[in-house]
Design a protein around this motif. Structure first.
Motif, PDB file in Angstrom:
ATOM      1  N   ASN A   1      38.342  34.058  52.172  1.00 11.49           N
ATOM      2  CA  ASN A   1      38.579  35.043  51.115  1.00 11.49           C
ATOM      3  C   ASN A   1      38.886  34.378  49.778  1.00 11.49           C
ATOM      4  O   ASN A   1      39.739  34.846  49.021  1.00 11.49           O
ATOM      5  CB  ASN A   1      39.708  36.013  51.498  1.00 11.49           C
TER       6      ASN A   1
ATOM      7  N   VAL B   1      33.186  38.441  39.592  1.00 12.04           N
ATOM      8  CA  VAL B   1      33.690  38.230  40.960  1.00 12.04           C
ATOM      9  C   VAL B   1      34.389  39.506  41.430  1.00 12.04           C
ATOM     10  O   VAL B   1      34.198  39.938  42.566  1.00 12.04           O
ATOM     11  CB  VAL B   1      34.616  36.992  41.041  1.00 12.04           C
ATOM     12  N   LYS B   2      35.173  40.114  40.567  1.00  3.57           N
ATOM     13  CA  LYS B   2      35.828  41.384  40.925  1.00  3.57           C
ATOM     14  C   LYS B   2      34.785  42.465  41.226  1.00  3.57           C
ATOM     15  O   LYS B   2      34.938  43.242  42.165  1.00  3.57           O
ATOM     16  CB  LYS B   2      36.746  41.852  39.806  1.00  3.57           C
ATOM     17  N   LYS B   3      33.732  42.497  40.412  1.00  3.78           N
ATOM     18  CA  LYS B   3      32.697  43.524  40.568  1.00  3.78           C
ATOM     19  C   LYS B   3      31.907  43.349  41.861  1.00  3.78           C
ATOM     20  O   LYS B   3      31.686  44.317  42.592  1.00  3.78           O
ATOM     21  CB  LYS B   3      31.747  43.483  39.367  1.00  3.78           C
ATOM     22  N   TYR B   4      31.470  42.127  42.148  1.00  4.59           N
ATOM     23  CA  TYR B   4      30.575  41.893  43.279  1.00  4.59           C
ATOM     24  C   TYR B   4      31.279  41.391  44.538  1.00  4.59           C
ATOM     25  O   TYR B   4      30.780  41.584  45.643  1.00  4.59           O
ATOM     26  CB  TYR B   4      29.480  40.889  42.888  1.00  4.59           C
TER      27      TYR B   4
ATOM     28  N   GLY C   1      34.889  41.692  45.256  1.00  5.14           N
ATOM     29  CA  GLY C   1      36.250  42.136  44.993  1.00  5.14           C
ATOM     30  C   GLY C   1      37.314  41.671  45.960  1.00  5.14           C
ATOM     31  O   GLY C   1      38.480  41.563  45.601  1.00  5.14           O
ATOM     32  N   ASP C   2      36.928  41.380  47.190  1.00  5.76           N
ATOM     33  CA  ASP C   2      37.937  40.973  48.160  1.00  5.76           C
ATOM     34  C   ASP C   2      38.221  39.472  48.139  1.00  5.76           C
ATOM     35  O   ASP C   2      39.111  38.999  48.837  1.00  5.76           O
ATOM     36  CB  ASP C   2      37.545  41.418  49.568  1.00  5.76           C
TER      37      ASP C   2
ATOM     38  N   GLU D   1      35.414  35.948  36.145  1.00  2.00           N
ATOM     39  CA  GLU D   1      36.472  36.765  36.746  1.00  2.00           C
ATOM     40  C   GLU D   1      36.025  38.227  36.860  1.00  2.00           C
ATOM     41  O   GLU D   1      36.196  38.861  37.903  1.00  2.00           O
ATOM     42  CB  GLU D   1      37.747  36.664  35.920  1.00  2.00           C
ATOM     43  N   GLU D   2      35.434  38.744  35.798  1.00  2.00           N
ATOM     44  CA  GLU D   2      34.962  40.136  35.814  1.00  2.00           C
ATOM     45  C   GLU D   2      33.895  40.355  36.884  1.00  2.00           C
ATOM     46  O   GLU D   2      33.938  41.336  37.629  1.00  2.00           O
ATOM     47  CB  GLU D   2      34.398  40.481  34.431  1.00  2.00           C
TER      48      GLU D   2
ATOM     49  N   GLU E   1      39.703  36.097  46.422  1.00  2.00           N
ATOM     50  CA  GLU E   1      40.694  35.672  45.437  1.00  2.00           C
ATOM     51  C   GLU E   1      40.091  34.556  44.600  1.00  2.00           C
ATOM     52  O   GLU E   1      39.595  33.568  45.143  1.00  2.00           O
ATOM     53  CB  GLU E   1      41.938  35.166  46.153  1.00  2.00           C
ATOM     54  N   LEU E   2      40.127  34.687  43.271  1.00  2.00           N
ATOM     55  CA  LEU E   2      39.563  33.684  42.373  1.00  2.00           C
ATOM     56  C   LEU E   2      40.627  32.658  42.006  1.00  2.00           C
ATOM     57  O   LEU E   2      41.701  33.003  41.527  1.00  2.00           O
ATOM     58  CB  LEU E   2      39.010  34.336  41.104  1.00  2.00           C
TER      59      LEU E   2
END
Length: 95
Positions: A52, A77-80, A82-83, A74-75, A85-86
């Motif tokens: 993850n 990774v959240k969009k595609y 989302g689960d 960051e944007e 952790e960056l």
């Protein structure tokens, strides 16, 4: 115990496509994505879906470039993804 899992190829390809549309020339090899900005390599994104995690390594020649890359990645990774952790790792600038 960590359960093996993957990310659908279509999702990875959409992520790369949108990185390119946002000004970061990106190419993918498996779960690693290399990015260029204004003709120079500036970052790599490594995906570890079984853990993850997504690790972004930025090594642009200025804080401004690194921040731009970080914000876009960051944007998306959240969009595609989302689960995931960056985790951002910045190479110290030595200029």
């Amino acid at each position: 115990m960590i359960t093996p899992r993957g990310i659908p190829v279509k999702v990875l390809n959409k992520l790369v496509e949108e990185l390119n549309q946002r000004g970061l020339y990106a190419e993918r090899h498996s779960y690693s994505i290399r990015m260029m900005y204004q003709g120079r390599f500036v970052a790599s994104l490594h995906l570890y879906p079984g853990f993850n995690q997504a690790v972004l390594r930025v090594y642009g020649e200025s804080e401004r470039i690194n921040k731009t890359v970080e914000e876009v990645v960051e944007e998306l990774v959240k969009k595609y993804l989302g689960d995931l952790e960056l985790n951002v790792q910045a190479k110290p600038l030595s200029f």
